[in-house]
Scaffold this motif. Sequence first.
Motif, PDB file in Angstrom:
ATOM      1  N   VAL A 344       0.808  -1.206   0.000  1.00 57.86           N
ATOM      2  CA  VAL A 344       0.000   0.000   0.000  1.00 57.86           C
ATOM      3  C   VAL A 344       0.850   1.269   0.000  1.00 57.86           C
ATOM      4  O   VAL A 344       0.463   2.298  -0.562  1.00 57.86           O
ATOM      5  CB  VAL A 344      -0.987   0.001   1.188  1.00 57.86           C
ATOM      6  N   ASN A 345       2.042   1.201   0.572  1.00 61.99           N
ATOM      7  CA  ASN A 345       2.876   2.407   0.629  1.00 61.99           C
ATOM      8  C   ASN A 345       3.641   2.673  -0.664  1.00 61.99           C
ATOM      9  O   ASN A 345       4.457   3.589  -0.731  1.00 61.99           O
ATOM     10  CB  ASN A 345       3.840   2.350   1.815  1.00 61.99           C
ATOM     11  N   GLU A 346       3.375   1.871  -1.695  1.00 61.90           N
ATOM     12  CA  GLU A 346       4.001   2.097  -2.998  1.00 61.90           C
ATOM     13  C   GLU A 346       2.991   2.462  -4.091  1.00 61.90           C
ATOM     14  O   GLU A 346       3.361   3.009  -5.134  1.00 61.90           O
ATOM     15  CB  GLU A 346       4.771   0.843  -3.443  1.00 61.90           C
ATOM     16  N   ILE A 347       1.744   2.189  -3.842  1.00 59.88           N
ATOM     17  CA  ILE A 347       0.724   2.349  -4.880  1.00 59.88           C
ATOM     18  C   ILE A 347       0.498   3.826  -5.222  1.00 59.88           C
ATOM     19  O   ILE A 347       0.597   4.706  -4.363  1.00 59.88           O
ATOM     20  CB  ILE A 347      -0.600   1.684  -4.418  1.00 59.88           C
ATOM     21  N   GLU A 348       0.204   4.070  -6.508  1.00 57.46           N
ATOM     22  CA  GLU A 348      -0.168   5.404  -6.969  1.00 57.46           C
ATOM     23  C   GLU A 348      -1.492   5.327  -7.717  1.00 57.46           C
ATOM     24  O   GLU A 348      -1.744   4.359  -8.439  1.00 57.46           O
ATOM     25  CB  GLU A 348       0.899   5.990  -7.900  1.00 57.46           C
ATOM     26  N   VAL A 349      -2.336   6.344  -7.527  1.00 58.86           N
ATOM     27  CA  VAL A 349      -3.632   6.405  -8.205  1.00 58.86           C
ATOM     28  C   VAL A 349      -3.794   7.788  -8.823  1.00 58.86           C
ATOM     29  O   VAL A 349      -3.505   8.803  -8.173  1.00 58.86           O
ATOM     30  CB  VAL A 349      -4.802   6.129  -7.235  1.00 58.86           C
ATOM     31  N   PHE A 350      -4.239   7.801 -10.086  1.00 66.02           N
ATOM     32  CA  PHE A 350      -4.475   9.043 -10.798  1.00 66.02           C
ATOM     33  C   PHE A 350      -5.941   9.111 -11.204  1.00 66.02           C
ATOM     34  O   PHE A 350      -6.573   8.084 -11.490  1.00 66.02           O
ATOM     35  CB  PHE A 350      -3.611   9.123 -12.056  1.00 66.02           C
ATOM     36  N   LEU A 351      -6.493  10.319 -11.245  1.00 63.15           N
ATOM     37  CA  LEU A 351      -7.882  10.523 -11.638  1.00 63.15           C
ATOM     38  C   LEU A 351      -7.950  11.712 -12.584  1.00 63.15           C
ATOM     39  O   LEU A 351      -7.310  12.735 -12.341  1.00 63.15           O
ATOM     40  CB  LEU A 351      -8.750  10.783 -10.403  1.00 63.15           C
ATOM     41  N   GLY A 352      -8.717  11.576 -13.672  1.00 65.36           N
ATOM     42  CA  GLY A 352      -8.791  12.694 -14.594  1.00 65.36           C
ATOM     43  C   GLY A 352      -9.671  12.419 -15.791  1.00 65.36           C
ATOM     44  O   GLY A 352     -10.543  11.540 -15.770  1.00 65.36           O
ATOM     45  N   ASN A 353      -9.405  13.177 -16.849  1.00 61.66           N
ATOM     46  CA  ASN A 353     -10.124  13.003 -18.107  1.00 61.66           C
ATOM     47  C   ASN A 353      -9.111  13.032 -19.242  1.00 61.66           C
ATOM     48  O   ASN A 353      -7.900  12.939 -18.999  1.00 61.66           O
ATOM     49  CB  ASN A 353     -11.205  14.079 -18.273  1.00 61.66           C
ATOM     50  N   LYS A 354      -9.570  13.156 -20.465  1.00 59.23           N
ATOM     51  CA  LYS A 354      -8.650  13.087 -21.601  1.00 59.23           C
ATOM     52  C   LYS A 354      -7.670  14.253 -21.634  1.00 59.23           C
ATOM     53  O   LYS A 354      -6.622  14.170 -22.267  1.00 59.23           O
ATOM     54  CB  LYS A 354      -9.433  13.036 -22.917  1.00 59.23           C
ATOM     55  N   ASP A 355      -7.986  15.324 -20.931  1.00 56.74           N
ATOM     56  CA  ASP A 355      -7.130  16.519 -20.956  1.00 56.74           C
ATOM     57  C   ASP A 355      -6.179  16.624 -19.773  1.00 56.74           C
ATOM     58  O   ASP A 355      -5.103  17.216 -19.889  1.00 56.74           O
ATOM     59  CB  ASP A 355      -7.998  17.784 -21.004  1.00 56.74           C
TER      60      ASP A 355
END
Length: 416
Positions: A344-355
């Motif tokens: 868990v201390n290595e995971i990365e999560v990104f959130l967004g759209n096409k831009d």
Amino acid sequence: MAIREMEEMTVKNFEVFNGDITSPKGFQASGVHIGIKKKKKDMTLIASDVLAEAAGVFTTNKVCAAPVLVSKENIKAGKIQAVIVNSGNANACTGEEGYENALKMTKVTAEALHIDPSHVIVASTGIIGVPLPMDTILPGIKKAAKALSPDGGEAAAEAILTTDTIDKKIAVEVEIDGKKVTIGGIAKGSGMIHPNMATMLSFITTDAKVEGEFLQELLKTTSDKTYNMITVDGDTSTNDMVCVMANGMAKNTALNQEHPEAQKFIEAFYYVNEYLAKKIVQDGEGATKFIEVEVINSRSFKEAQTVAKSILSSNLVKTAFFGEDGNWGRILCSIGYSGAEFEVNEIEVFLGNKDKMIKIVENGQGTGFSEEVMEKLLKSKKLKIMVDLKTGTESAKGWGCDLSYDYVKINGAYRT
């Protein structure tokens, strides 16, 4: 069969156009109103001019509808010439009578087309537990047969719909052995959608000449990465199927895994099915957001799939998107109970759209992103979550939607 990762494909080898199941040579279809529904079209017939190589994949629900049982038996020989579909009634949980009625549908279709009943696929979609109105169905089949046309694909796409708000159809062209090969498809699905498979029907036609074993393996591999990677509400239906017919009328050399241009066909075939799968999710009952989840750097493709499905299936994640709330804790939680192995201390999560993509989780913690920027981003109709597990090199994608007030309204009054 060695099929290159679908994520690597491009559109350069084929042309996409506004077509359907009658775009390939030698296919006719019809979509008519026979009276199962009050006004809308409710019966589809698809027919090949010649006997076609065929393949199918079906629901994994143990409560399996009668038409699925009949179709699974008929497709075993790998030769099909017609598909008959009714909407408005699922012919599921209808016992021996339901099974006999599904058989009657294949027989009457075969008589109308002068073919063998074992060469007919039958499908039904709609309300569960209600016997088929055979006094309506059987003359309806004859009406559909009389209406068959090389231009009938659009009507056929309309007649398979239930709670769908739009029809779902596509066609592509690809050159194989110097011959123009066309692949067309139609699908239905809006609610009761979940991997393995969903409340969905999908019918693919192609005039390509394809060896049967290759076609079945291609359909299974493609379905695992398309139809089995979509979810609307977590319910797996009783009636789902995907069926493909390849009638060989393009007169190319038979495609198999050794064919020098097999990959071109694989990419075009995948594109058709991914497009239809995405259209089902975009038409999710009451949906306001389309969500893509991509999981990268996983130990295995299966584990990446598991994580993607876990996020997309979380009602807390889905309702957060409906409320336009960048609640990263819900996303991380759904990853945590997925069963995947990660630190868990290595995971990365990104959130967004096409831009724009914003890193919302780093080292297992929130990144302190701008809530104002996130609020604007979440107003997008199409959103993406990307998860970096940092445990390997495999990846997978899946698609889903938010969960809205309207979903409850639609399903609360489904029978009334």
